[in-house]
Scaffold this motif. Structure first.
Motif, PDB file in Angstrom:
ATOM      1  N   TYR A 321     -10.421   9.098  21.365  1.00 41.89           N
ATOM      2  CA  TYR A 321      -9.494   7.965  21.329  1.00 41.89           C
ATOM      3  C   TYR A 321      -8.335   8.247  22.317  1.00 41.89           C
ATOM      4  O   TYR A 321      -7.821   9.384  22.397  1.00 41.89           O
ATOM      5  CB  TYR A 321      -8.972   7.766  19.906  1.00 41.89           C
ATOM      6  N   ASN A 322      -7.937   7.209  23.085  1.00 38.79           N
ATOM      7  CA  ASN A 322      -6.925   7.371  24.132  1.00 38.79           C
ATOM      8  C   ASN A 322      -5.628   6.665  23.779  1.00 38.79           C
ATOM      9  O   ASN A 322      -5.624   5.606  23.146  1.00 38.79           O
ATOM     10  CB  ASN A 322      -7.431   6.824  25.462  1.00 38.79           C
ATOM     11  N   ASP A 323      -4.578   7.243  24.263  1.00 40.64           N
ATOM     12  CA  ASP A 323      -3.280   6.577  24.234  1.00 40.64           C
ATOM     13  C   ASP A 323      -2.611   6.811  25.602  1.00 40.64           C
ATOM     14  O   ASP A 323      -2.745   7.902  26.182  1.00 40.64           O
ATOM     15  CB  ASP A 323      -2.408   7.130  23.120  1.00 40.64           C
ATOM     16  N   THR A 324      -1.933   5.795  26.104  1.00 41.79           N
ATOM     17  CA  THR A 324      -1.298   5.885  27.427  1.00 41.79           C
ATOM     18  C   THR A 324       0.199   5.657  27.290  1.00 41.79           C
ATOM     19  O   THR A 324       0.635   4.632  26.731  1.00 41.79           O
ATOM     20  CB  THR A 324      -1.897   4.843  28.390  1.00 41.79           C
ATOM     21  N   ILE A 325       0.982   6.593  27.840  1.00 41.28           N
ATOM     22  CA  ILE A 325       2.437   6.446  27.864  1.00 41.28           C
ATOM     23  C   ILE A 325       2.896   6.819  29.280  1.00 41.28           C
ATOM     24  O   ILE A 325       2.161   7.469  30.039  1.00 41.28           O
ATOM     25  CB  ILE A 325       3.114   7.351  26.827  1.00 41.28           C
ATOM     26  N   PRO A 326       4.102   6.397  29.703  1.00 44.81           N
ATOM     27  CA  PRO A 326       4.604   6.792  31.041  1.00 44.81           C
ATOM     28  C   PRO A 326       4.921   8.274  31.070  1.00 44.81           C
ATOM     29  O   PRO A 326       5.451   8.833  30.112  1.00 44.81           O
ATOM     30  CB  PRO A 326       5.874   5.962  31.203  1.00 44.81           C
ATOM     31  N   ASN A 327       4.592   8.895  32.219  1.00 43.30           N
ATOM     32  CA  ASN A 327       5.006  10.275  32.400  1.00 43.30           C
ATOM     33  C   ASN A 327       6.353  10.316  33.135  1.00 43.30           C
ATOM     34  O   ASN A 327       6.966   9.276  33.395  1.00 43.30           O
ATOM     35  CB  ASN A 327       3.925  11.097  33.125  1.00 43.30           C
ATOM     36  N   VAL A 328       6.831  11.504  33.456  1.00 40.11           N
ATOM     37  CA  VAL A 328       8.156  11.616  34.069  1.00 40.11           C
ATOM     38  C   VAL A 328       8.227  10.937  35.429  1.00 40.11           C
ATOM     39  O   VAL A 328       9.304  10.582  35.905  1.00 40.11           O
ATOM     40  CB  VAL A 328       8.575  13.099  34.195  1.00 40.11           C
ATOM     41  N   ALA A 329       7.065  10.751  36.103  1.00 38.62           N
ATOM     42  CA  ALA A 329       7.045  10.095  37.406  1.00 38.62           C
ATOM     43  C   ALA A 329       6.893   8.591  37.280  1.00 38.62           C
ATOM     44  O   ALA A 329       6.854   7.877  38.289  1.00 38.62           O
ATOM     45  CB  ALA A 329       5.904  10.658  38.259  1.00 38.62           C
ATOM     46  N   GLY A 330       6.776   8.113  36.009  1.00 41.95           N
ATOM     47  CA  GLY A 330       6.612   6.686  35.799  1.00 41.95           C
ATOM     48  C   GLY A 330       5.183   6.234  35.867  1.00 41.95           C
ATOM     49  O   GLY A 330       4.907   5.032  35.802  1.00 41.95           O
ATOM     50  N   CYS A 331       4.258   7.154  36.033  1.00 37.38           N
ATOM     51  CA  CYS A 331       2.840   6.800  36.055  1.00 37.38           C
ATOM     52  C   CYS A 331       2.253   7.025  34.656  1.00 37.38           C
ATOM     53  O   CYS A 331       2.925   7.474  33.728  1.00 37.38           O
ATOM     54  CB  CYS A 331       2.104   7.658  37.084  1.00 37.38           C
ATOM     55  N   ASP A 332       0.962   6.718  34.548  1.00 35.27           N
ATOM     56  CA  ASP A 332       0.303   6.855  33.242  1.00 35.27           C
ATOM     57  C   ASP A 332       0.164   8.324  32.847  1.00 35.27           C
ATOM     58  O   ASP A 332      -0.241   9.171  33.660  1.00 35.27           O
ATOM     59  CB  ASP A 332      -1.085   6.218  33.278  1.00 35.27           C
ATOM     60  N   SER A 333       0.501   8.577  31.584  1.00 30.61           N
ATOM     61  CA  SER A 333       0.152   9.850  30.961  1.00 30.61           C
ATOM     62  C   SER A 333      -0.879   9.507  29.897  1.00 30.61           C
ATOM     63  O   SER A 333      -0.568   8.869  28.879  1.00 30.61           O
ATOM     64  CB  SER A 333       1.390  10.503  30.344  1.00 30.61           C
ATOM     65  N   ILE A 334      -2.121   9.864  30.167  1.00 32.22           N
ATOM     66  CA  ILE A 334      -3.232   9.473  29.296  1.00 32.22           C
ATOM     67  C   ILE A 334      -3.581  10.658  28.379  1.00 32.22           C
ATOM     68  O   ILE A 334      -3.955  11.735  28.857  1.00 32.22           O
ATOM     69  CB  ILE A 334      -4.451   9.029  30.113  1.00 32.22           C
ATOM     70  N   ILE A 335      -3.399  10.429  27.094  1.00 35.19           N
ATOM     71  CA  ILE A 335      -3.675  11.468  26.094  1.00 35.19           C
ATOM     72  C   ILE A 335      -4.971  11.091  25.355  1.00 35.19           C
ATOM     73  O   ILE A 335      -5.106   9.952  24.880  1.00 35.19           O
ATOM     74  CB  ILE A 335      -2.528  11.591  25.075  1.00 35.19           C
ATOM     75  N   THR A 336      -5.904  12.031  25.283  1.00 32.96           N
ATOM     76  CA  THR A 336      -7.197  11.782  24.629  1.00 32.96           C
ATOM     77  C   THR A 336      -7.288  12.611  23.330  1.00 32.96           C
ATOM     78  O   THR A 336      -7.087  13.833  23.347  1.00 32.96           O
ATOM     79  CB  THR A 336      -8.366  12.149  25.560  1.00 32.96           C
ATOM     80  N   LEU A 337      -7.552  11.904  22.257  1.00 36.47           N
ATOM     81  CA  LEU A 337      -7.772  12.548  20.961  1.00 36.47           C
ATOM     82  C   LEU A 337      -9.268  12.752  20.774  1.00 36.47           C
ATOM     83  O   LEU A 337     -10.023  11.766  20.723  1.00 36.47           O
ATOM     84  CB  LEU A 337      -7.224  11.682  19.822  1.00 36.47           C
ATOM     85  N   MET A 338      -9.679  14.002  20.768  1.00 34.54           N
ATOM     86  CA  MET A 338     -11.107  14.311  20.536  1.00 34.54           C
ATOM     87  C   MET A 338     -11.232  14.656  19.042  1.00 34.54           C
ATOM     88  O   MET A 338     -10.898  15.779  18.618  1.00 34.54           O
ATOM     89  CB  MET A 338     -11.554  15.470  21.427  1.00 34.54           C
ATOM     90  N   LEU A 339     -11.671  13.675  18.270  1.00 38.58           N
ATOM     91  CA  LEU A 339     -11.594  13.734  16.803  1.00 38.58           C
ATOM     92  C   LEU A 339     -12.968  13.990  16.181  1.00 38.58           C
ATOM     93  O   LEU A 339     -13.955  13.311  16.503  1.00 38.58           O
ATOM     94  CB  LEU A 339     -11.022  12.419  16.254  1.00 38.58           C
ATOM     95  N   THR A 340     -12.976  14.958  15.275  1.00 38.98           N
ATOM     96  CA  THR A 340     -14.187  15.202  14.453  1.00 38.98           C
ATOM     97  C   THR A 340     -13.822  14.949  12.993  1.00 38.98           C
ATOM     98  O   THR A 340     -12.902  15.580  12.459  1.00 38.98           O
ATOM     99  CB  THR A 340     -14.679  16.646  14.608  1.00 38.98           C
TER     100      THR A 340
END
Length: 352
Positions: A321-340
């Motif tokens: 599952y992914n979530d996207t937030i701005p990083n310090v440069a203002g671009c996408d910071s894409i975090i992936t939850l690898m869930l079991t």
């Protein structure tokens, strides 16, 4: 016209003209006994002259207005003379005269003027207009009456100041007709002129001189023309400038520049060149900063369900599952939850 042989001199004239650095002048003045009188005009130029542009005027006894004049006619070749003789002169004068005219009814106290008519400019004088000297003007060991005056061979131009001109004559005895009808003078030059109209961008190197110019203006070069005189070439130069502009763009991962439709993935300066309104280069610089998106992941194992603190979302099924937030440069910071998700198990015992 005696002794006047028309010579065709080819001048370098395209838009060429010529400017006289010298001009016709009186080369001999003969004021002898009785009617033995003549006036001679010499062409020192290296080109033929149309005599319709010239007139001789006589001013009697200190007059300030002409008493008589003669309009010369024909073409006077380089180094040739025009002679106006008195109609009652001796044969030696008559034989070399191009015209017989009353302009020669002068005595030693009458001034003569040679005038260039297109500009109404006096180009030579004998005596002083408006002054009555009495009997004559003194010239060296002679005078303007009862002598023959021959212009010195070193003279290449007329002189309107009689105080100067009076020193330019060789004096011969009365009735000397040896020199009338020709003159040995130093030729003077007929300069030629041409111009080149040029428009260039930023700078121009003139092939004529090898000189490079960066400013609009008129620039001259002088070379010998076909007559051996100066050929003055004028470069009329217009320098138009290239124009420069820039765009500063910051974006994420890649950028497609509308100016060129080119896609860039690296930061840098990129140029495009198009014509500006003056036809010179218009150089546009794209100053591009490419920032990168960032990626991270979390590996979670949970029982039955998991509520992700990143999003507050509860998941009951294993998956990414992914979530996207701005990083310090203002671009996408894409975090992936690898869930079991592991399931709880249930069993029962029945006891009596």
């Amino acid at each position: 016209m005696k002794k006047i042989l028309f010579q065709l001199i080819t001048l370098l004239i395209t838009t060429f003209g010529y400017s006289q650095s010298c001009d016709l002048f009186f080369s001999e003045y003969l004021e002898g006994a009785s009617n033995n009188k003549a006036i001679e005009v010499y062409n020192p130029l290296n080109a033929p002259v149309d005599l319709v542009d010239y007139k001789i005027f006589r001013y009697n006894n200190g007059s300030v207005t002409p008493t008589d004049s003669i309009q010369m006619l024909g073409t006077l070749a380089p180094g040739s003379v025009f002679v106006a003789g008195n109609p009652s002169a001796v044969a030696a004068i008559l034989s070399v005269s191009d015209t017989l005219h009353t302009i020669t009814f002068f005595n030693g106290d009458d001034a003569l003027e040679l005038r260039y008519m297109p500009t109404n400019t006096t180009i030579d004088v004998i005596g002083v207009i408006g002054v009555d000297p009495g009997v004559n003007w003194v010239v060296g060991t002679g005078a303007t009456s009862e002598f023959t005056l021959v212009r010195q061979s070193s003279i290449v131009n007329g002189e309107t100041n009689w105080a100067v001109s009076v020193t330019e004559w060789d004096v011969y005895p009365q009735n000397t007709a040896t020199f009338i009808g020709s003159h040995s003078g130093t030729p003077c030059c007929t300069n030629s002129f041409s111009s080149i109209l040029t428009t260039a961008c930023d700078s121009y190197t003139w092939p004529q001189t090898g000189q490079t110019y960066t400013t609009s203006g008129n620039y001259n070069d002088t070379i010998p023309n076909v007559t051996g005189c100066d050929s003055i070439i004028t470069l009329m130069l217009t320098i138009n400038s290239s124009t420069y502009s820039s765009q500063s763009i910051t974006t994420c991962d890649s950028y497609t520049w509308p100016q060129t439709a080119q896609t860039y993935t690296l930061s840098g300066n990129y140029n495009d060149t198009i014509p500006n309104v003056s036809g010179c280069d218009s150089i546009i610089t794209l100053m591009l900063t490419i920032n990168s998106s960032t990626y991270s992941s979390q590996s979670i194992t949970a029982c039955d369900s998991y509520t992700w603190s990143q999003t507050g979302q509860t998941y009951t099924t294993s998956g990414n599952y992914n979530d996207t937030i701005p990083n310090v440069a203002g671009c996408d910071s894409i975090i992936t939850l690898m869930l079991t998700i592991n399931s709880s198990t249930y069993s029962s015992q029945s006891i009596t």
